[in-house]
Design an enzyme around this catalytic site. Structure first.
Site, short mmCIF file in Angstrom:
data_model
loop_
_atom_site.label_atom_id
_atom_site.label_comp_id
_atom_site.label_asym_id
_atom_site.label_seq_id
_atom_site.Cartn_x
_atom_site.Cartn_y
_atom_site.Cartn_z
N ASN A 142 0.81 -1.22 0.00
CA ASN A 142 0.00 0.00 0.00
C ASN A 142 0.84 1.27 0.00
O ASN A 142 0.34 2.33 0.30
CB ASN A 142 -0.97 -0.01 1.18
CG ASN A 142 -0.24 -0.09 2.49
OD1 ASN A 142 0.99 -0.13 2.50
ND2 ASN A 142 -0.97 -0.08 3.57
N HIS B 137 3.38 7.83 0.41
CA HIS B 137 3.46 6.90 1.56
C HIS B 137 4.58 5.90 1.33
O HIS B 137 4.54 5.13 0.38
CB HIS B 137 2.12 6.15 1.69
CG HIS B 137 2.09 5.08 2.74
ND1 HIS B 137 1.43 3.88 2.58
CD2 HIS B 137 2.65 5.03 3.99
CE1 HIS B 137 1.57 3.14 3.67
NE2 HIS B 137 2.30 3.80 4.54
N HIS C 16 -3.45 6.91 11.68
CA HIS C 16 -2.49 7.17 10.59
C HIS C 16 -3.11 6.89 9.23
O HIS C 16 -2.44 6.93 8.21
CB HIS C 16 -1.24 6.31 10.77
CG HIS C 16 -1.39 4.89 10.27
ND1 HIS C 16 -2.46 4.10 10.59
CD2 HIS C 16 -0.60 4.15 9.46
CE1 HIS C 16 -2.33 2.91 10.01
NE2 HIS C 16 -1.21 2.92 9.32
#
Ligand code: 5GP
Ligand code: MN
Ligand code: MN
Length: 411
Positions: free
Chosen positions: A166, A184, A336
């Site tokens: 991810n 990310h 988060h």
């Protein structure tokens, strides 16, 4: 928020930022119970609204430990986190611009994919890395852990690479129509090696000390006043610095690509501002309720009063920039992300690749991903609804910006 506590079986309570007990996954509840029996925790265990089962400790978990660090309570991807920047460009002014390679957004997504290694890929040659250069100058902090030294060399090939799963780079549009970038990623294979090595070391030592923490909890700890504890902290900090530099390098590359394409196909002058770069897997020495404690945030961000943080949702859905409220009950932390609703396997079984691709198309999202077979693992349906998550943490953060995916590169 609700509290779980049973004085006979738990040493500290568990505070959960969900509405009721039935909202908490069974596996997650069991892991929370394990945490609540640890002999060295300050105050309580806090679970953020995106919490779900992790390795040993739930993702979205925050604990404050007295004098010890737990490698699995920091997590495998040490220093994983988010980088963010916003621009002065209105998406409507670039959305319909065409290039020889399709729309401008498609061309930008394609160029990012060509320039930033994704998935397991790394660079073919060594890249500049300030963090590793410094480590080589301070070898006395690291040289005793000979097994890990090869990672320092390997890191030069990994800096500036996204990783799989991810990890993502997203082009987004905020509620006022402006273009932003969210990214990310973490410490790549480097941090994972550090976690695995020190978790094994902690298990070995805990056994030798007849530790009260059962091995099957997978929460082996290291006192910070032992050599091993001190060494873990050195390597953890190095992994965090590496992860932060990794995100910085990729963000610079994305900015250069945006400048190139927007400069070539429009007469707009691109400016960046509001940069954020924050960790969501780490431990830090902080003062809470009058004591200096090691706060472990495993899938949680620090949200001190006035502090900015990034909370991604899922591709094709909304993400947030938030400002912390400094709530001491969460040890000044918040979620988060949105958190998983389905495991990777569960998501693959529940949603087809076609369904997910069609949904992205309907949302107008440009997807850059090499193999599409596992796309359902990462669809927005695999994650909790970010709006529900935000509703459950109004006492932890205030939304500053809401952003929607327009293009996404996935590992
Ligand atoms: P983790 O750090 O636990 O691996 O994941 C962080 C969070 O990122 C997830 O809980 C999820 O909410 C969010 N996320 C995962 N994939 C994507 C994506 O492609 N785009 C956005 N905006 N968020 C994502
Ligand atoms: Mn990660
Ligand atoms: Mn992460």
């Amino acid at each position: 928020m609700f509290v779980m506590y049973n004085a006979d079986t738990m040493k500290v309570p568990v505070r959960v930022w969900l509405k009721e007990e039935k909202d908490l996954e069974k596996g997650c509840m069991e892991q929370a119970y394990h945490l609540s029996r640890l002999p060295f925790l300050h105050k309580w265990v806090s679970l953020m609204p995106d919490t779900h089962t992790g390795m040993g400790m739930p993702i979205g978990g925050v604990i404050a430990a007295k004098g010890v660090v737990i490698p699995n309570a920091v997590g495998v991807d040490i220093g994983c986190g988010m980088a963010y920047t916003e621009t002065n460009i209105r998406v409507e002014n670039i959305k319909n611009v065409m290039t020889e390679n399709g729309s401008l957004i498609q061309a930008i997504v394609g160029d990012i994919m060509r320039n930033i290694p994704v998935g397991f890929a790394h660079h073919k040659t060594e890249m500049p890395c300030y963090t590793l250069d410094v480590a080589f100058e301070e070898m006395d902090r690291y040289e005793e852990d000979a097994e890990l030294l090869g990672q320092l060399e390997a890191g030069y090939f990994q800096i500036g690479t996204l990783g799989g799963g991810n990890h993502f780079i997203e082009l987004q549009e905020d509620d006022n129509g402006y273009l932003a970038v969210m990214l990310h990623s973490g410490s790549r294979h480097f941090g994972k090696s550090v976690c695995d090595y020190f978790h094994a070391k902690a298990r070995e030592l805990n056994q030798r000390w007849y530790s009260q923490v059962p091995d099957e909890y997978r929460l082996a700890f290291l006192p910070v006043d032992t050599k091993e504890g001190a060494h873990y902290l050195n390597w953890m900090q190095l992994s965090m610095d590496f992860a932060k530099e990794n995100r910085e390098k990729m963000m610079l590359a994305v900015k250069a690509i945006l400048e190139k394409w927007i400069g070539k196909y429009t007469d707009l002058t691109l400016e960046f501002s509001g940069d954020i770069n924050c960790h969501h897997n780490y431990a830090a020495l902080e003062n809470h309720y009058g004591e200096n404690v090691w706060v472990h945030r495993k899938g949680a961000v620090r949200a001190r009063n006035g502090e900015l943080a990034v909370i991604p949702g899922a591709m094709g859905s909304y993400s947030y920039v938030v400002m912390g409220k400094g709530n001491p009950e969460s040890f000044c932390s918040s979620s988060h992300g949105a958190g998983r609703q389905y495991s990777r396997k569960g998501a693959m079984a529940a949603f087809t690749c076609e369904e997910v691709m069609l949904d992205l198309q309907k949302q107008g999202v440009i997807l850059g991903k090499k193999g599409k077979a596992d796309v359902a693992e990462e669809s927005r349906f695999a994650y909790k609804n970010i709006e529900d998550v935000m509703d459950n943490q109004t006492d932890l953060v205030v939304p500053v910006k809401r952003l929607k995916t327009i293009g996404v590169i996935k590992g």
